[in-house]
Design a protein around this motif. Structure first.
Motif, mmCIF file in Angstrom:
data_model
loop_
_atom_site.group_PDB
_atom_site.id
_atom_site.type_symbol
_atom_site.label_atom_id
_atom_site.label_comp_id
_atom_site.label_asym_id
_atom_site.label_seq_id
_atom_site.Cartn_x
_atom_site.Cartn_y
_atom_site.Cartn_z
ATOM 1 N N TRP A 175 2.166 1.850 -3.466
ATOM 2 C CA TRP A 175 1.115 2.302 -4.375
ATOM 3 C C TRP A 175 0.743 3.764 -4.123
ATOM 4 O O TRP A 175 0.436 4.503 -5.054
ATOM 5 N N LEU A 176 0.783 4.189 -2.866
ATOM 6 C CA LEU A 176 0.521 5.604 -2.584
ATOM 7 C C LEU A 176 1.575 6.472 -3.257
ATOM 8 O O LEU A 176 1.255 7.506 -3.863
ATOM 9 N N VAL A 205 -6.115 2.590 -0.915
ATOM 10 C CA VAL A 205 -5.457 3.859 -1.243
ATOM 11 C C VAL A 205 -6.463 4.685 -2.037
ATOM 12 O O VAL A 205 -6.921 4.247 -3.099
ATOM 13 N N HIS A 237 -6.169 -3.449 1.470
ATOM 14 C CA HIS A 237 -5.992 -2.111 2.023
ATOM 15 C C HIS A 237 -6.383 -1.106 0.936
ATOM 16 O O HIS A 237 -6.324 -1.418 -0.252
ATOM 17 N N TRP A 287 -4.780 9.181 0.193
ATOM 18 C CA TRP A 287 -4.695 8.621 1.535
ATOM 19 C C TRP A 287 -4.356 7.136 1.462
ATOM 20 O O TRP A 287 -4.875 6.417 0.610
ATOM 21 N N ASN A 288 -3.506 6.702 2.388
ATOM 22 C CA ASN A 288 -3.345 5.276 2.668
ATOM 23 C C ASN A 288 -4.274 4.993 3.841
ATOM 24 O O ASN A 288 -3.955 5.292 4.992
ATOM 25 N N SER A 327 0.818 -1.221 0.000
ATOM 26 C CA SER A 327 0.000 0.000 0.000
ATOM 27 C C SER A 327 0.854 1.274 0.000
ATOM 28 O O SER A 327 0.512 2.263 -0.654
ATOM 29 N N SER A 328 1.953 1.262 0.731
ATOM 30 C CA SER A 328 2.817 2.448 0.774
ATOM 31 C C SER A 328 3.432 2.739 -0.590
ATOM 32 O O SER A 328 3.485 3.896 -1.029
#
Length: 451
Positions: free
Chosen positions: A214-215, A302, A300, A271-272, A211-212
Motif C-alpha cells: 500500500w505504501l 500508512v 497497520h 510513512w509505513n 502495508s508495504s
C-alpha cells in the motif's frame, strides 16, 4: 488580550525536522536568484501574495501567509483537487474533521512537548510576582500550561483517535482510509516561534502483510497526481527517507520532492508507521482495534501528509515561463506567463470591452459574466476597468495572472454576435459566436482536468 503559543516545559523528543532540504540561495547561480526574485515579485504584483517582506518570506518557506485573491483561489483549487483525488480514488476513503486545538480534558493524557495556547496577560501577571522563588514560579507556569489547550503540530493524531468510531462504518473490514485537511503549527528556524501550515492527510489502515504494497501504491498515486498539474513534471520526484531519520516503529518512508531554483524541498511524505502509535493512542486496547482482512489483526498505518502552502509555491514556480518574442519592428520583448494547469488556474477567463458603444457592450459583458458564474467558470471583470489600457498591456497582465482566455466584446458583437477569444498558451485569437463561448470554455477545462 493576546494569545501566545508556547512549548510545554517537559522534555520530549521533537518530531524530526529535516536539514537536508534547507535553502542554498547563497550558492545559487545569478540566473536562479533572478528567477526567484522575478517569481516573488510577480506573486505580489498579480495578487497571489499580499505585499510585505515578512509575508513573502513565509510564502517562500512554504508556510501559511497572507494570500491575495488569486493566491487564495489557487490554494482552494489545489485543496479541492487533492480531496477529489484521494477520496475519489478508492471507495473506502472517508473525510473527517478534527479540531486544531484541544483542552487537556479532551485527551486522557497530557502529552509533553506539545504547543500550548496561553493567555499572555495571565502569564505576564505570574512573571511579575517578584516574591516567588524560581521553583514556585516554575510550578505556577507549569500549572498554567497543564490547563491550557494544546494546538496540533500535525493532523495525523486526529485520524488515529477516530479509528475506533469509524470501524463500525466499514464493518471492521480492512483496508480503508480517513482523509482530512487543516491548519497546524510547526517550529520555525529554531526561533521557538511556531508558524502555521496548511496540511493534507490521508491515514490508510491496512493489514501488516499488505502495508508495504500500500505504501508503494500511494507513492505512485501521489507522484502521478503532482505531475498531472505540472508544466515540467520532471521537477517532481520521489526518494526514500534515510533510515536514521525514521522514528521507532516505522519501517519505511518516502518523500515527494520538488526542485526549486534554490534546491529540493519536500512536498509530501509517506510513512509505513506500523501499529505502535495506534496502540499508544488507544492504550494498548487490542480488542477494540481488531479488524478483518482475511484474519483478525491490528491495523497497520500508512500515512500520507502534504504541505499545501509549499505546494502552491511549487506550482507557481513550475508554471512561470519567461519567453522572448519579436514585435512588428523586430524588437525582442520578454513575455512572462504563468501557465498554470486549467484545473488550478484561479481565473479561467477575463472579459473586456473593445471599440463600440460602451453602455451596450457592458450589458453584454454583464450577461456573459452571469452565464460564466452559473457554469462555475471563474471570471475577471476587466470591462469594469476605468483606466485606458492597450490590448498588449491587457494581454501581458492576464498572462502574468495565469488567465486561460481573454474575451473581448466589440461593435462586431452588437452587429453579428461575434467576439474575440485569445488563448494564454498559444496567444492565438479566434473569432467565436457569443452563444458558443461558455460551452467552449467548459469543455476545455473539463478535458484538461481529465487528462
Amino acid at each position: 488580550m493576546l494569545n501566545y503559543y508556547v512549548r510545554n516545559l517537559s522534555p520530549r523528543r521533537l518530531p524530526l525536522l529535516t536539514t537536508s532540504h534547507v535553502r542554498h540561495c547563497s550558492t545559487s547561480s545569478s540566473q536562479d536568484l533572478d528567477q526567484i526574485r522575478t517569481l516573488l515579485k510577480l506573486c505580489v504584483d498579480r495578487y497571489y501574495v499580499s505585499p510585505g517582506e515578512a509575508n513573502v518570506e513565509l510564502f517562500q518557506r512554504g508556510m501559511s501567509c497572507r494570500y491575495g485573491p488569486l493566491g487564495m483561489e489557487l490554494k482552494k483549487n489545489l485543496l479541492e483537487q487533492w480531496w477529489h483525488s484521494v477520496t475519489g480514488s478508492l471507495a473506502q476513503v472517508f473525510g473527517i474533521n478534527t479540531l486544531s486545538s484541544s483542552s487537556s480534558m479532551d485527551t486522557e493524557t497530557d502529552r509533553s512537548g506539545q504547543l500550548k495556547l496561553v493567555d499572555s496577560e495571565h502569564l505576564r501577571r505570574i512573571l511579575k510576582k517578584k516574591h516567588l522563588s524560581k521553583e514556585l514560579l516554575i510550578q505556577e507556569i507549569q500549572m498554567v500550561l497543564q490547563g491550557s489547550p494544546s494546538v496540533r503540530t500535525n493532523i495525523l493524531q486526529g485520524a488515529l483517535e477516530q479509528l475506533v468510531p469509524s470501524l463500525e462504518l466499514v464493518n471492521r473490514k480492512l483496508p480503508f482510509g480517513l482523509a482530512e485537511t487543516g491548519q497546524c503549527f510547526q517550529p520555525s528556524n529554531g526561533s521557538g516561534c511556531p508558524t502555521e501550515v496548511t496540511q493534507t492527510s490521508l491515514v490508510w489502515f491496512c493489514s501488516a502483510r499488505t502495508s508495504s504494497q500500500w505504501l508503494d501504491h500511494w507513492t505512485r498515486q501521489r507522484l502521478k497526481w503532482w505531475r498531472k498539474f505540472a508544466l515540467s513534471p520532471s521537477n517532481f520526484s520521489s526518494s526514500d527517507v534515510p533510515v536514521e531519520e525514521m522514528d521507532e516503529g516505522m519501517s519505511r518512508g518516502v518523500r515527494i520532492i520538488y526542485s526549486f531554483p534554490w534546491g529540493q524541498e519536500p512536498l509530501e511524505t509517506l510513512w509505513n508507521r506500523g501499529d505502535n502509535e495506534l496502540l499508544q493512542v488507544h492504550k494498548g486496547a487490542k480488542s477494540k482495534l481488531q479488524c478483518r482482512d482475511g484474519r483478525k489483526s491490528i491495523p497497520h498505518v500508512v500515512s500520507v501528509t502534504a504541505n499545501m502552502d509549499r505546494g502552491v509555491m511549487a506550482f507557481l514556480s513550475n508554471s512561470l515561463q519567461q519567453l522572448k518574442k519579436g514585435d512588428s519592428k523586430q524588437k525582442l520583448q520578454q513575455r512572462m506567463v504563468l501557465k498554470l494547469h486549467p484545473g488550478l488556474a484561479p481565473i479561467k477567463v477575463a472579459l473586456d470591452i473593445g471599440r463600440g458603444a460602451t453602455v451596450e457592450l457592458r450589458q453584454i459583458c454583464e450577461k456573459l459574466l452571469q452565464e460564466f458564474m452559473e457554469a462555475k467558470i471563474s471570471t475577471w471583470p476587466g470591462y469594469l476597468e476605468t483606466l485606458p489600457t492597450s490590448v498588449e498591456q491587457l494581454n501581458a497582465k492576464y498572462d502574468e495572472m495565469g488567465v486561460l482566455f481573454s474575451v473581448v466584446v466589440s461593435e462586431n458583437t452588437l452587429e453579428s454576435g461575434l467576439l474575440q477569444v485569445r488563448s494564454r498558451d498559444t496567444t492565438i485569437k479566434e473569432i467565436m459566436h457569443i452563444s458558443e463561448v461558455k460551452k467552449f470554455l467548459s469543455r476545455y477545462i473539463s478535458a484538461a482536468d481529465n487528462i
